[in-house]
Write a protein that holds these residues in place. Structure first.
Motif, short mmCIF file in Angstrom:
data_model
loop_
_atom_site.label_atom_id
_atom_site.label_comp_id
_atom_site.label_asym_id
_atom_site.label_seq_id
_atom_site.Cartn_x
_atom_site.Cartn_y
_atom_site.Cartn_z
N ARG A 1 -4.36 0.49 -8.45
CA ARG A 1 -4.10 1.93 -8.42
C ARG A 1 -2.83 2.18 -7.62
NH1 ARG A 1 -7.24 5.23 -10.25
NH2 ARG A 1 -6.62 6.83 -8.78
N PRO A 2 -2.25 3.39 -7.72
CA PRO A 2 -1.05 3.65 -6.92
C PRO A 2 -1.30 3.37 -5.44
CG PRO A 2 -1.38 5.39 -8.53
CD PRO A 2 -2.59 4.52 -8.61
N LEU B 1 3.37 4.78 -4.09
CA LEU B 1 4.12 3.83 -4.91
C LEU B 1 3.30 3.40 -6.12
CD1 LEU B 1 5.08 1.59 -1.86
CD2 LEU B 1 6.44 3.45 -2.85
N PRO B 2 3.95 2.88 -7.16
CA PRO B 2 3.20 2.44 -8.36
C PRO B 2 2.28 1.26 -8.02
CG PRO B 2 5.61 2.28 -8.71
CD PRO B 2 5.40 2.69 -7.30
N PRO B 3 1.24 1.05 -8.84
CA PRO B 3 0.33 -0.09 -8.63
C PRO B 3 1.11 -1.40 -8.65
CG PRO B 3 -0.49 1.35 -10.37
CD PRO B 3 0.89 1.83 -10.04
N PRO C 1 -0.31 -10.34 -6.46
CA PRO C 1 -0.56 -10.26 -5.01
C PRO C 1 0.64 -9.64 -4.28
CG PRO C 1 -1.27 -12.38 -5.87
CD PRO C 1 -0.58 -11.68 -7.01
N ILE C 2 0.33 -8.98 -3.17
CA ILE C 2 1.31 -8.17 -2.44
C ILE C 2 1.65 -8.85 -1.12
CG2 ILE C 2 1.67 -5.93 -1.35
CD1 ILE C 2 -0.47 -4.85 -3.36
N ALA C 3 2.95 -8.98 -0.85
CA ALA C 3 3.37 -9.55 0.43
C ALA C 3 3.83 -8.45 1.36
CB ALA C 3 4.50 -10.55 0.22
#
Lengths: 349, 349
Positions: A61-62, B56-58, B62-64
């Motif tokens: 999701r955002p 922010l957009p999805p 994985p997110i750093a």
């Protein structure tokens, strides 16, 4: 934050020890400080990885992101400390985007000579507030500056969360006819800080309202997804925040002074200090602006929540008087609630 | 960062003006500072929204996330300034997770009396470095502390990016037999700062290597997704970073001194200052550890990149001597490259 503790290192003296320049130089002393204070309290899978950054799961999701620098003085105050404030402040800012806060990144600027016992207390308080808010402190950084170039400790936090509703929630989104609610009494935080700073012990001790609002907001949004504006009235208080919303949405705001909750002790202290509680910072309150049809439902949800017991409907959004905030006073007159122009309370968050 | 500029406000004096306590009080002066300096340079859709946070957009991968506090002194130095350092440092930390940096949150602690012209220069430099790195500064915060409680400006930045490869890239992931590469010469940043601080104008001016490495790293990862370790040797230099990796991976590291690039001017300055370039911070270099079969490919890719022209293979990972770094010296002997124990260079980042 790395996890290094060669066996030859003597443990930090958490009772009498103090921050030294080496604690910020990136060598063994830095690693030990991280290991024995930060990593010990904040422990979680991401942080324990010991990398300079954290790798988190995808977010479908955002994503809401918000950051804050915390420079409050004094560091410890009735109702909280800089650590609790840093976590709650950032949790709240993410929640105000209509999102569920999940992660926090925290960086610390420490002054040479700062007591390790105070640092330990503050970090412990952050860990406790993070647990209470169900967020993980996943990555961090520590720097040390020479004595006289800081004020003990400054903490910068960035919060990351996932949007709950698909409705746009924004300061630009207040519409004529909307109802304005507040989750509780105004001015507690700023008044507590100033009372402590001025040593006003002759007044009843006023406590800061510092608290995480994400649970309350999640409950409001599950019941009423179409909330127009969520905003926490921190620096500049209710007045500055509502002026900002009036300006961003191009609407007028009309308040009813009688309905705005202010604790008698806070009102008395403000009078003594020459402050207006509507301009004083809060750290555990939220302004909700929604359709008139939803207002009673939102009010009920807030009132049963521990952080919303004194919630109230305090005004409405108008077409006329766009960009300004007006208030019906206790005496029945009307006055403009203007922008805070001068310095009111520096370093309250 | 909100966007408020009622018509009755006089513009900030960007030539002779200075930071006042009101600029951090959350009222009109704060709003004006944000509008005329921060929002003007950083402008993008998220920031222009004027909310306390950005949505922010999805992110489907994985997110750093990585954060840093920047307290460097002096604020302006050959090859950069605190603004460029803050953006590049955070871009690099996110890239070191094997991710593509996309967004930055930035918070500022300003000292009362700080020149608005300097602030403007620093913010402009941040905006330029963000553009160069293809990241957006999406949200921020500004606080002001009294004269004598800061050192002009401190900047905390948090970077957010999306993982590029599915391979785990971590300091825990170095394996015996792996090859160690470095993207360029060691010690430039720390030596530049100290030369400036000590007014060593009799030496050739040495420039900091401050630069964003995300593009170089993206190119390496597209060609060789299975990189084991990426790490930038900042505070504590190559020596501290390799010791950390040796400890985290439970392996030995063996370096060949002859192959480690150090500029003659940096070597000379370090000798004069009594420093070892291997312990001095870099701000535009990356250590890459990979399979021996991939090493030549990685080296070629780095060498054609503007930030990797002096790249070199500098050593290998060993099974023996686990947790330690050893080096074959120029004279053919072997010496242990130990942890940085004492204070070397405070406030170099």
């Amino acid at each position: 934050m790395s996890s290094i503790k060669p066996s030859y290192v003597r443990h930090l003296d958490l009772k009498g020890g103090r921050i030294e320049m080496t604690h910020g130089a990136g060598g063994l002393a830095s690693a030990q400080l991280i290991e024995e204070i930060f990593a010990r309290h904040f422990t979680n899978d991401w942080l324990d990885e010991g990398h300079d950054g954290a790798v988190l799961p995808p977010m479908k999701r955002p994503i809401a992101v918000s950051c804050d620098a915390h420079v409050i003085s004094p560091l410890f105050f009735p109702g909280g400390d800089i650590g609790r404030l840093a976590v709650c402040g950032t949790v709240n800012d993410v929640a105000m985007c209509g999102a569920k806060p999940l992660y926090i990144a925290a960086s610390f600027i420490l002054e040479e000579g700062f007591a390790l016992s105070d640092l330990n207390k503050i970090v412990e308080s952050m860990a406790k507030s993070a647990k209470e808010s169900h967020v993980a402190i996943v990555t961090g950084d520590t720097k040390v500056v020479e004595k006289g170039h800081s004020d003990g400790i400054y903490i910068s936090t960035t919060g990351i969360g996932e949007k709950i509703t698909d409705f746009p929630i924004s300061g630009k989104n207040a519409r004529p006819g909307d109802v304005i609610l507040i989750s509780g009494s105004m001015g507690d935080h700023g008044t507590a800080i100033l009372s402590k700073r001025e040593n006003m012990s002759f007044l009843t001790e006023i406590e800061s309202d510092t608290a995480p609002l994400n649970d309350l907001i999640e409950k409001v949004l599950s019941a009423v997804p179409d909330i127009h504006v969520l905003r926490d009235p921190t620096r500049g208080g209710l007045a500055a925040t509502l002026n900002e919303i009036a300006h961003q949405s191009g609407v007028g705001i009309f308040l009813n002074e009688e309905s705005i909750p202010v604790k008698p002790s806070v009102a008395a202290a403000c009078e003594f200090l020459g402050l207006d509680p509507l301009f004083v910072a809060n750290e555990g309150k939220v302004i909700v602006i929604c359709n008139p049809n939803d207002a009673q439902k939102v009010l009920r949800i807030m009132k049963v929540h521990p952080h919303g017991r004194d919630a109230a409907i305090i005004g409405e959004v108008t077409q006329e008087n766009a960009g300004f905030v007006e208030m019906k006073t206790l005496l029945g007159g009307r006055r403009s609630v203007d922008w805070l122009n001068g310095e009111q309370l520096p370093r309250i968050c």
